[in-house]
Design a protein around this motif. Structure first.
Motif, PDB file in Angstrom:
ATOM      1  N   LYS A  12       0.842  -1.189   0.000  1.00  0.00           N
ATOM      2  CA  LYS A  12       0.000   0.000   0.000  1.00  0.00           C
ATOM      3  C   LYS A  12       0.879   1.242   0.000  1.00  0.00           C
ATOM      4  O   LYS A  12       2.090   1.176   0.253  1.00  0.00           O
ATOM      5  CB  LYS A  12      -0.928   0.011   1.216  1.00  0.00           C
ATOM      6  CG  LYS A  12      -0.224   0.189   2.549  1.00  0.00           C
ATOM      7  CD  LYS A  12      -1.229   0.233   3.696  1.00  0.00           C
ATOM      8  CE  LYS A  12      -0.543   0.504   5.029  1.00  0.00           C
ATOM      9  NZ  LYS A  12      -1.513   0.583   6.150  1.00  0.00           N
ATOM     10  N   ASP A  37       1.284   4.689   2.053  1.00  0.00           N
ATOM     11  CA  ASP A  37       0.810   5.283   3.302  1.00  0.00           C
ATOM     12  C   ASP A  37       0.448   6.753   3.096  1.00  0.00           C
ATOM     13  O   ASP A  37       0.609   7.314   2.002  1.00  0.00           O
ATOM     14  CB  ASP A  37       1.818   5.084   4.435  1.00  0.00           C
ATOM     15  CG  ASP A  37       3.111   5.857   4.246  1.00  0.00           C
ATOM     16  OD1 ASP A  37       3.158   6.796   3.422  1.00  0.00           O
ATOM     17  OD2 ASP A  37       4.096   5.532   4.945  1.00  0.00           O
ATOM     18  N   LYS A  38      -0.033   7.394   4.138  1.00  0.00           N
ATOM     19  CA  LYS A  38      -0.537   8.766   4.018  1.00  0.00           C
ATOM     20  C   LYS A  38       0.560   9.778   3.725  1.00  0.00           C
ATOM     21  O   LYS A  38       0.278  10.901   3.313  1.00  0.00           O
ATOM     22  CB  LYS A  38      -1.283   9.149   5.297  1.00  0.00           C
ATOM     23  CG  LYS A  38      -2.574   8.378   5.501  1.00  0.00           C
ATOM     24  CD  LYS A  38      -3.293   8.811   6.763  1.00  0.00           C
ATOM     25  CE  LYS A  38      -4.595   8.041   6.942  1.00  0.00           C
ATOM     26  NZ  LYS A  38      -5.319   8.436   8.174  1.00  0.00           N
ATOM     27  N   THR A  39       1.823   9.381   3.954  1.00  0.00           N
ATOM     28  CA  THR A  39       2.936  10.287   3.668  1.00  0.00           C
ATOM     29  C   THR A  39       3.527  10.049   2.279  1.00  0.00           C
ATOM     30  O   THR A  39       4.551  10.631   1.930  1.00  0.00           O
ATOM     31  CB  THR A  39       4.038  10.146   4.733  1.00  0.00           C
ATOM     32  OG1 THR A  39       4.575   8.813   4.704  1.00  0.00           O
ATOM     33  CG2 THR A  39       3.491  10.431   6.116  1.00  0.00           C
ATOM     34  N   SER A  65      -7.281  -1.351  -3.574  1.00  0.00           N
ATOM     35  CA  SER A  65      -7.629   0.012  -3.191  1.00  0.00           C
ATOM     36  C   SER A  65      -9.114   0.273  -3.357  1.00  0.00           C
ATOM     37  O   SER A  65      -9.758  -0.251  -4.269  1.00  0.00           O
ATOM     38  CB  SER A  65      -6.843   1.020  -4.043  1.00  0.00           C
ATOM     39  OG  SER A  65      -7.128   2.347  -3.635  1.00  0.00           O
ATOM     40  N   SER A 122      -9.862   3.739  -2.798  1.00  0.00           N
ATOM     41  CA  SER A 122      -9.799   5.187  -3.003  1.00  0.00           C
ATOM     42  C   SER A 122      -9.894   5.529  -4.490  1.00  0.00           C
ATOM     43  O   SER A 122      -9.565   4.719  -5.354  1.00  0.00           O
ATOM     44  CB  SER A 122      -8.507   5.759  -2.430  1.00  0.00           C
ATOM     45  OG  SER A 122      -7.392   5.391  -3.233  1.00  0.00           O
ATOM     46  N   LYS A 145       4.581   7.954  -7.271  1.00  0.00           N
ATOM     47  CA  LYS A 145       3.472   8.640  -6.620  1.00  0.00           C
ATOM     48  C   LYS A 145       3.228   9.982  -7.287  1.00  0.00           C
ATOM     49  O   LYS A 145       4.106  10.563  -7.927  1.00  0.00           O
ATOM     50  CB  LYS A 145       3.759   8.855  -5.131  1.00  0.00           C
ATOM     51  CG  LYS A 145       4.942   9.763  -4.870  1.00  0.00           C
ATOM     52  CD  LYS A 145       5.280   9.818  -3.391  1.00  0.00           C
ATOM     53  CE  LYS A 145       6.547  10.648  -3.165  1.00  0.00           C
ATOM     54  NZ  LYS A 145       6.970  10.640  -1.747  1.00  0.00           N
ATOM     55  N   HIS A 154       0.606  13.690  -6.279  1.00  0.00           N
ATOM     56  CA  HIS A 154      -0.158  14.262  -5.177  1.00  0.00           C
ATOM     57  C   HIS A 154      -1.014  15.422  -5.672  1.00  0.00           C
ATOM     58  O   HIS A 154      -0.766  15.989  -6.736  1.00  0.00           O
ATOM     59  CB  HIS A 154       0.767  14.728  -4.045  1.00  0.00           C
ATOM     60  CG  HIS A 154       1.564  15.955  -4.378  1.00  0.00           C
ATOM     61  ND1 HIS A 154       2.816  15.883  -4.946  1.00  0.00           N
ATOM     62  CD2 HIS A 154       1.291  17.271  -4.230  1.00  0.00           C
ATOM     63  CE1 HIS A 154       3.283  17.098  -5.128  1.00  0.00           C
ATOM     64  NE2 HIS A 154       2.380  17.970  -4.710  1.00  0.00           N
ATOM     65  N   TYR A 181      -8.187  18.163   3.608  1.00  0.00           N
ATOM     66  CA  TYR A 181      -7.228  17.195   4.143  1.00  0.00           C
ATOM     67  C   TYR A 181      -5.772  17.489   3.768  1.00  0.00           C
ATOM     68  O   TYR A 181      -4.885  16.746   4.145  1.00  0.00           O
ATOM     69  CB  TYR A 181      -7.598  15.783   3.682  1.00  0.00           C
ATOM     70  CG  TYR A 181      -8.986  15.372   4.107  1.00  0.00           C
ATOM     71  CD1 TYR A 181      -9.298  15.163   5.447  1.00  0.00           C
ATOM     72  CD2 TYR A 181     -10.004  15.222   3.162  1.00  0.00           C
ATOM     73  CE1 TYR A 181     -10.572  14.794   5.842  1.00  0.00           C
ATOM     74  CE2 TYR A 181     -11.282  14.851   3.548  1.00  0.00           C
ATOM     75  CZ  TYR A 181     -11.558  14.650   4.886  1.00  0.00           C
ATOM     76  OH  TYR A 181     -12.823  14.285   5.258  1.00  0.00           O
ATOM     77  N   ILE A 203      -2.688  15.076  -0.648  1.00  0.00           N
ATOM     78  CA  ILE A 203      -3.112  13.689  -0.785  1.00  0.00           C
ATOM     79  C   ILE A 203      -2.227  13.016  -1.831  1.00  0.00           C
ATOM     80  O   ILE A 203      -2.089  13.510  -2.962  1.00  0.00           O
ATOM     81  CB  ILE A 203      -4.586  13.591  -1.232  1.00  0.00           C
ATOM     82  CG1 ILE A 203      -5.493  14.331  -0.254  1.00  0.00           C
ATOM     83  CG2 ILE A 203      -4.997  12.122  -1.375  1.00  0.00           C
ATOM     84  CD1 ILE A 203      -5.528  13.753   1.135  1.00  0.00           C
ATOM     85  N   THR A 262      -1.232   9.826  -4.319  1.00  0.00           N
ATOM     86  CA  THR A 262      -1.898   8.770  -5.080  1.00  0.00           C
ATOM     87  C   THR A 262      -0.848   7.916  -5.794  1.00  0.00           C
ATOM     88  O   THR A 262       0.211   8.417  -6.188  1.00  0.00           O
ATOM     89  CB  THR A 262      -2.868   9.356  -6.123  1.00  0.00           C
ATOM     90  OG1 THR A 262      -2.149  10.218  -7.018  1.00  0.00           O
ATOM     91  CG2 THR A 262      -3.968  10.158  -5.435  1.00  0.00           C
TER      92      THR A 262
END
Length: 213
Positions: A39, A41-43, A130, A132, A165, A167, A173, A176, A178
């Protein structure tokens, strides 16, 4: 690079030409045992397994072209209550009322399996799934490129990717991240030899693994 996708060739898979329509059916709007969970992560870091081990930078991953699945998942408080998934060559599973305690009911989910073919994680098999919008879009875009490749050359249906990635800024929020599956080449299901890629040198700060929660 030796025998990088031999696991796929031994899996009793259907003919490659059966892929195209199913792959193109993976639309963003509609949404395994023995595998580590991969996965982002949020960072924005790619991690796998229960320890959230960070992947090696610029490692190469072969995507099993027959592993794409779609279906539904129901989450409780950080726990999977139920999951119903099937191959994209099949209709999505039938679902009824969501399980008791499901915080968001049934959520659309898509996924696929990958195998690391370079570096210290070589041979590791993972599954990425996923719910999302960004995660599903990443899988769908890869599937669309795979369908195009199968139309052009059925002898090389295995995308070899780097995990990248993107973003965007969300008004509530913040930033983000992706997932992006950056294709670096196409392989056959039984390739024993592939040309080596000239990869960038790893960052001098080294690899952070595992990452803390």
């Amino acid at each position: 690079m030796s025998n990088e996708v031999s696991t796929f060739s031994a899996a009793g898979l259907p003919q490659v030409n059966s892929l195209t329509s199913a792959l193109r059916g993976l639309k963003p709007a509609s949404g395994g045992g023995g595998f580590a969970i991969l996965k982002m992560d949020k960072t924005g870091h790619w991690v796998f397994g229960a320890d959230q081990t960070e992947i090696e930078e610029d490692s190469l991953w072969a995507v099993n072209p027959f592993s794409f699945v779609h279906g539904y998942i129901a989450w409780g408080d950080g726990v999977v209550l139920s999951e119903k998934m099937t191959s994209i060559s099949n209709p999505k599973p039938l679902i009824e009322g969501s399980p008791p305690g499901a915080t968001r009911g049934w959520e659309d989910q898509i996924g696929m399996s990958l195998k690391c073919i370079s570096g210290e994680d070589s041979g590791l098999e993972v599954r990425f799934s996923s719910t999302s919008v960004g995660g599903k879009r990443g899988v769908q875009e890869l599937a669309a490129k795979l369908a195009e490749q199968v139309d052009k050359d059925q002898t090389k249906p295995v995308p070899v990717v780097m995990l990248k990635k993107e973003h965007y800024q969300h008004k509530s929020y913040g930033r983000i991240f992706t997932p992006v599956f950056e294709i670096v080449r196409w392989s056959s299901m039984t390739d024993d030899e592939q040309p080596e890629l000239e990869l960038p040198e790893p960052a001098p700060t080294g690899r952070r693994r595992p990452r803390s929660a």
